[in-house]
Design an enzyme around this catalytic site. Sequence first.
Site, PDB file in Angstrom:
ATOM      1  N   ARG A  50     -51.667  28.092  12.034  1.00 32.24           N
ATOM      2  CA  ARG A  50     -51.413  28.341  13.794  1.00 32.24           C
ATOM      3  C   ARG A  50     -52.582  29.299  13.762  1.00 32.24           C
ATOM      4  O   ARG A  50     -53.669  30.622  13.383  1.00 32.24           O
ATOM      5  CB  ARG A  50     -50.310  29.267  13.959  1.00 32.24           C
ATOM      6  CG  ARG A  50     -50.197  29.948  14.875  1.00 32.24           C
ATOM      7  CD  ARG A  50     -49.216  30.029  15.965  1.00 32.24           C
ATOM      8  NE  ARG A  50     -47.862  28.876  16.264  1.00 32.24           N
ATOM      9  CZ  ARG A  50     -46.793  29.077  16.916  1.00 32.24           C
ATOM     10  NH1 ARG A  50     -46.814  30.288  18.196  1.00 32.24           N
ATOM     11  NH2 ARG A  50     -45.999  28.529  17.355  1.00 32.24           N
ATOM     12  N   HIS A  54     -50.229  20.766  19.786  1.00 34.21           N
ATOM     13  CA  HIS A  54     -49.098  22.031  18.889  1.00 34.21           C
ATOM     14  C   HIS A  54     -47.754  20.393  18.913  1.00 34.21           C
ATOM     15  O   HIS A  54     -46.826  20.180  19.102  1.00 34.21           O
ATOM     16  CB  HIS A  54     -47.963  22.962  19.806  1.00 34.21           C
ATOM     17  CG  HIS A  54     -46.772  23.200  18.848  1.00 34.21           C
ATOM     18  ND1 HIS A  54     -47.106  23.443  17.994  1.00 34.21           N
ATOM     19  CD2 HIS A  54     -45.774  24.280  20.026  1.00 34.21           C
ATOM     20  CE1 HIS A  54     -46.031  24.961  17.529  1.00 34.21           C
ATOM     21  NE2 HIS A  54     -45.277  24.908  18.417  1.00 34.21           N
ATOM     22  N   GLN A  67     -43.944  20.639  17.282  1.00 36.96           N
ATOM     23  CA  GLN A  67     -43.524  20.848  18.566  1.00 36.96           C
ATOM     24  C   GLN A  67     -42.449  19.526  19.240  1.00 36.96           C
ATOM     25  O   GLN A  67     -41.767  19.695  19.851  1.00 36.96           O
ATOM     26  CB  GLN A  67     -43.767  21.738  19.520  1.00 36.96           C
ATOM     27  CG  GLN A  67     -43.000  22.280  20.922  1.00 36.96           C
ATOM     28  CD  GLN A  67     -42.043  23.289  20.708  1.00 36.96           C
ATOM     29  OE1 GLN A  67     -41.896  23.881  19.906  1.00 36.96           O
ATOM     30  NE2 GLN A  67     -40.863  22.488  20.476  1.00 36.96           N
ATOM     31  N   ASP A  95     -42.990  25.090  29.616  1.00 30.70           N
ATOM     32  CA  ASP A  95     -43.888  26.052  28.424  1.00 30.70           C
ATOM     33  C   ASP A  95     -44.550  27.100  29.065  1.00 30.70           C
ATOM     34  O   ASP A  95     -43.694  27.117  30.805  1.00 30.70           O
ATOM     35  CB  ASP A  95     -45.002  25.023  27.703  1.00 30.70           C
ATOM     36  CG  ASP A  95     -45.359  26.006  27.190  1.00 30.70           C
ATOM     37  OD1 ASP A  95     -44.814  27.282  26.454  1.00 30.70           O
ATOM     38  OD2 ASP A  95     -46.260  26.063  26.386  1.00 30.70           O
ATOM     39  N   CYS A 148     -39.879  24.530  25.279  1.00 29.86           N
ATOM     40  CA  CYS A 148     -40.334  24.675  23.463  1.00 29.86           C
ATOM     41  C   CYS A 148     -39.673  26.264  22.820  1.00 29.86           C
ATOM     42  O   CYS A 148     -40.304  26.635  22.092  1.00 29.86           O
ATOM     43  CB  CYS A 148     -42.261  24.540  22.925  1.00 29.86           C
ATOM     44  SG  CYS A 148     -43.142  25.772  24.181  1.00 29.86           S
ATOM     45  N   ARG A 169     -37.270  21.884  15.433  1.00 34.16           N
ATOM     46  CA  ARG A 169     -38.191  22.039  14.205  1.00 34.16           C
ATOM     47  C   ARG A 169     -38.093  22.376  12.799  1.00 34.16           C
ATOM     48  O   ARG A 169     -38.369  21.725  12.267  1.00 34.16           O
ATOM     49  CB  ARG A 169     -38.604  23.849  14.841  1.00 34.16           C
ATOM     50  CG  ARG A 169     -38.934  23.676  16.770  1.00 34.16           C
ATOM     51  CD  ARG A 169     -40.054  23.085  16.900  1.00 34.16           C
ATOM     52  NE  ARG A 169     -41.395  23.440  15.769  1.00 34.16           N
ATOM     53  CZ  ARG A 169     -42.705  23.903  16.478  1.00 34.16           C
ATOM     54  NH1 ARG A 169     -41.755  25.179  17.220  1.00 34.16           N
ATOM     55  NH2 ARG A 169     -43.416  24.707  15.585  1.00 34.16           N
TER      56      ARG A 169
HETATM   57  N1   CP Z   1     -42.479  27.070  20.357  1.00 29.19           N
HETATM   58  C1   CP Z   1     -43.143  27.240  19.241  1.00 29.19           C
HETATM   59  O1   CP Z   1     -43.803  27.136  18.413  1.00 29.19           O
HETATM   60  O2   CP Z   1     -42.190  29.346  19.268  1.00 29.19           O
HETATM   61  P1   CP Z   1     -42.567  30.087  18.432  1.00 29.19           P
HETATM   62  O3   CP Z   1     -43.981  30.697  18.711  1.00 29.19           O
HETATM   63  O4   CP Z   1     -42.764  30.954  18.346  1.00 29.19           O
HETATM   64  O5   CP Z   1     -43.220  29.773  17.091  1.00 29.19           O
HETATM   65  N1  NVA Z   2     -48.519  26.945  25.530  1.00 30.81           N
HETATM   66  C1  NVA Z   2     -48.136  28.365  23.924  1.00 30.81           C
HETATM   67  C2  NVA Z   2     -47.279  27.712  23.031  1.00 30.81           C
HETATM   68  C3  NVA Z   2     -46.123  28.505  22.350  1.00 30.81           C
HETATM   69  C4  NVA Z   2     -45.463  28.579  21.830  1.00 30.81           C
HETATM   70  C5  NVA Z   2     -49.012  29.352  23.952  1.00 30.81           C
HETATM   71  O1  NVA Z   2     -49.461  28.335  23.217  1.00 30.81           O
HETATM   72  O2  NVA Z   2     -48.912  30.033  23.833  1.00 30.81           O
END
Ligand code: CP
Ligand code: NVA
Length: 302
Positions: free
Chosen positions: A101, A128, A131, A219, A259, A287
């Site tokens: 990530r 993502h 997701q 989101d 999400c 997930r």
């Molecule tokens: N939706 C999602 O990726 O959540 P987190 O940021 O908690 O991993």
């Molecule tokens: N768009 C958001 C998604 C979080 C799961 C971010 O990148 O923070």
Amino acid sequence: MKHLLSMESLTREAIYEILELADTMKATRGRHDKLPLQGQCWALIFSKSSTRTRVSFEVGIRELGGSVMFLSSADIQLGRGEPIEDTARVMGRMLDGAVIRTFLQSDVEVFAEYSQIPTINALTDDEHPCQILADLQTIREKLGGVEGRTVCFIGDGACNVARSWIWAAARLDFELRIAAPAGYQPEPAILEQAAKTGRIIVCEDPQEAVHGADVLYTDVWVSMGREEEAAERLRAMAPYQINEALVEAAEPGALVMHCLPAYRGKEITSEVFETHAATLFDQAENRLHAQKAILQLIARRS
Ligand code: CP
Ligand code: NVA
């Protein structure tokens, strides 16, 4: 499939292979007849916060027989400037797979190239994919499938989750509508490419966008890394809240999805969130199942 780096890179067949296996993973949880990660050690390398992604990958890797270490980029030399190429070559000598990530999509791609181990994108600024695969699994469970349906993404149409939805629409047969304010709409070059095979409509009016929609999706308005823009984003996106009036304007029985994490009173009201909590937490649970499918499909065979 060696890596899972983006929705853009997946074919329709690969998406369905993941979704089929995700359903099996869910149905056979706790009694899998094979443990594809037996004897393997995977790392989660995260430069951004996470609850769902971290927990679901840590649990999923263990449930498939592997062991897992969590590495915050702040704790490894990557955070002090060691190049991603060097980090990847070191880890590739020791690990069986990596879940990353981070900010730049290119960092996940470079890691995959230099490490030569199965690599999964657990969120970048661009995409993502894990997701959206869990979301597609959820829509299959609730509506029988996304194809022939209309999905409406409301809010930050330029964010990673919206972009992965755009690539899903390019691969599968459904209509994607994106309601977002000017300045927060998808990049024209991405839209142009995706529109060659997908049905994607972008507009500014959320009421118009949700008319007849089967899924309303949102989101956070301030994605990770965009905190300095928070005030401007909250102002621009205020008219894009999923509230009762917006749900009323959609198809009766429309799913409301997010999400997560959710900011009540911003992108979604508390009332709508609680009314749709069963869907939202099935979506979060999926997930785990979708990612276990991905892990099994890309794991090195011993
Ligand atoms: N939706 C999602 O990726 O959540 P987190 O940021 O908690 O991993
Ligand atoms: N768009 C958001 C998604 C979080 C799961 C971010 O990148 O923070």
